[in-house]
Design a protein around this motif. Sequence first.
Motif, PDB file in Angstrom:
ATOM      1  N   VAL A  69     125.874  17.771  40.399  1.00  0.00           N
ATOM      2  CA  VAL A  69     126.377  16.542  41.013  1.00  0.00           C
ATOM      3  C   VAL A  69     125.850  15.318  40.261  1.00  0.00           C
ATOM      4  CG1 VAL A  69     126.371  15.147  43.114  1.00  0.00           C
ATOM      5  CG2 VAL A  69     126.647  17.615  43.265  1.00  0.00           C
ATOM      6  N   GLN A  70     124.573  15.374  39.854  1.00  0.00           N
ATOM      7  CA  GLN A  70     123.933  14.220  39.228  1.00  0.00           C
ATOM      8  C   GLN A  70     124.581  13.832  37.900  1.00  0.00           C
ATOM      9  OE1 GLN A  70     122.397  17.122  39.924  1.00  0.00           O
ATOM     10  NE2 GLN A  70     121.230  16.643  41.758  1.00  0.00           N
ATOM     11  N   ASN A  71     125.058  14.790  37.151  1.00  0.00           N
ATOM     12  CA  ASN A  71     125.638  14.481  35.841  1.00  0.00           C
ATOM     13  C   ASN A  71     127.135  14.777  35.770  1.00  0.00           C
ATOM     14  OD1 ASN A  71     125.577  17.255  35.798  1.00  0.00           O
ATOM     15  ND2 ASN A  71     124.538  17.422  33.840  1.00  0.00           N
ATOM     16  N   SER A 118     131.082  22.385  46.261  1.00  0.00           N
ATOM     17  CA  SER A 118     129.730  22.496  46.807  1.00  0.00           C
ATOM     18  C   SER A 118     129.345  21.307  47.687  1.00  0.00           C
ATOM     19  CB  SER A 118     128.707  22.636  45.675  1.00  0.00           C
ATOM     20  OG  SER A 118     128.534  21.414  44.993  1.00  0.00           O
ATOM     21  N   GLN A 119     130.173  20.288  47.697  1.00  0.00           N
ATOM     22  CA  GLN A 119     129.856  19.064  48.440  1.00  0.00           C
ATOM     23  C   GLN A 119     130.642  18.946  49.740  1.00  0.00           C
ATOM     24  OE1 GLN A 119     127.229  17.143  47.403  1.00  0.00           O
ATOM     25  NE2 GLN A 119     127.112  18.928  46.048  1.00  0.00           N
ATOM     26  N   ARG A 120     130.914  20.044  50.378  1.00  0.00           N
ATOM     27  CA  ARG A 120     131.708  20.044  51.616  1.00  0.00           C
ATOM     28  C   ARG A 120     131.064  19.228  52.725  1.00  0.00           C
ATOM     29  NH1 ARG A 120     134.092  26.165  52.096  1.00  0.00           N
ATOM     30  NH2 ARG A 120     135.397  25.988  50.254  1.00  0.00           N
ATOM     31  N   GLU A 121     129.756  19.179  52.742  1.00  0.00           N
ATOM     32  CA  GLU A 121     129.058  18.448  53.804  1.00  0.00           C
ATOM     33  C   GLU A 121     129.074  16.937  53.565  1.00  0.00           C
ATOM     34  OE1 GLU A 121     127.932  20.021  56.545  1.00  0.00           O
ATOM     35  OE2 GLU A 121     128.790  21.826  55.627  1.00  0.00           O
ATOM     36  N   GLN A 122     129.360  16.543  52.346  1.00  0.00           N
ATOM     37  CA  GLN A 122     129.390  15.117  51.996  1.00  0.00           C
ATOM     38  C   GLN A 122     130.800  14.783  51.498  1.00  0.00           C
ATOM     39  OE1 GLN A 122     126.147  13.873  49.483  1.00  0.00           O
ATOM     40  NE2 GLN A 122     124.861  15.539  50.218  1.00  0.00           N
ATOM     41  N   SER A 127     135.131  13.786  47.653  1.00  0.00           N
ATOM     42  CA  SER A 127     136.381  13.096  47.292  1.00  0.00           C
ATOM     43  C   SER A 127     136.244  12.373  45.962  1.00  0.00           C
ATOM     44  CB  SER A 127     136.767  12.100  48.379  1.00  0.00           C
ATOM     45  OG  SER A 127     137.113  12.771  49.561  1.00  0.00           O
ATOM     46  N   ALA A 128     135.104  11.715  45.751  1.00  0.00           N
ATOM     47  CA  ALA A 128     134.890  10.989  44.496  1.00  0.00           C
ATOM     48  C   ALA A 128     134.845  11.956  43.314  1.00  0.00           C
ATOM     49  CB  ALA A 128     133.602  10.178  44.570  1.00  0.00           C
ATOM     50  N   LEU A 129     134.126  13.054  43.475  1.00  0.00           N
ATOM     51  CA  LEU A 129     134.061  14.049  42.403  1.00  0.00           C
ATOM     52  C   LEU A 129     135.432  14.671  42.162  1.00  0.00           C
ATOM     53  CD1 LEU A 129     130.721  15.884  43.341  1.00  0.00           C
ATOM     54  CD2 LEU A 129     131.049  14.089  41.628  1.00  0.00           C
ATOM     55  N   GLY A 130     136.139  14.957  43.240  1.00  0.00           N
ATOM     56  CA  GLY A 130     137.482  15.529  43.119  1.00  0.00           C
ATOM     57  C   GLY A 130     138.429  14.595  42.387  1.00  0.00           C
ATOM     58  N   LEU A 133     137.727  14.860  38.740  1.00  0.00           N
ATOM     59  CA  LEU A 133     138.274  16.107  38.217  1.00  0.00           C
ATOM     60  C   LEU A 133     139.790  16.012  38.067  1.00  0.00           C
ATOM     61  CD1 LEU A 133     138.088  19.037  37.324  1.00  0.00           C
ATOM     62  CD2 LEU A 133     137.970  19.697  39.739  1.00  0.00           C
ATOM     63  N   LEU A 134     140.461  15.417  39.037  1.00  0.00           N
ATOM     64  CA  LEU A 134     141.912  15.249  38.931  1.00  0.00           C
ATOM     65  C   LEU A 134     142.292  14.361  37.750  1.00  0.00           C
ATOM     66  CD1 LEU A 134     143.008  14.959  42.666  1.00  0.00           C
ATOM     67  CD2 LEU A 134     143.437  16.843  41.068  1.00  0.00           C
ATOM     68  N   GLY A 135     141.484  13.338  37.478  1.00  0.00           N
ATOM     69  CA  GLY A 135     141.727  12.493  36.311  1.00  0.00           C
ATOM     70  C   GLY A 135     141.640  13.289  35.019  1.00  0.00           C
TER      71      GLY A 135
END
Length: 151
Positions: A69-71, A118-122, A127-130, A133-135
Amino acid sequence: MKPQLPKFQPALAIVYGRQDREDDAVAYLNEAERGIEKVQAEKGTELPKEWLAKTYVQMGGVSTNQLGVQNFSAFVRGQKLVQIYLFRAVRLNDRNWSTRAKTRLQETYRDLFTVVESQREQRRLQSALGAELLGLIDQAELYRPPWRVRK
């Protein structure tokens, strides 16, 4: 004698891309491109397809061993810069190296998706990471060969 290209330009480009220094990253990638063009001009039809595919795999390969997540954002920025080389390797249709390039792309996208999942709880972070990834996937779509229309 096999043609030699410096392999450090793409690696430096990834580092600069991860640091949000896209201009520097693009400069190194352009240098690598000029090297490939020079070898292609010198060798012409004597240049083995296998060599070119292998070179592209080496240029486009990014390890996900340290991905988290950090990188995540930095990794995606670097991947955006070099994934085209893996797509080029796939297009060359070399039995060995094109398969490796395809596998590397699939593994990279799978590992990125795993971090997002892995970020289902947050949910906001997920959404931001997704979105990042979509980009990356959207950019990859630009490299996809056009569909052939059957008549």
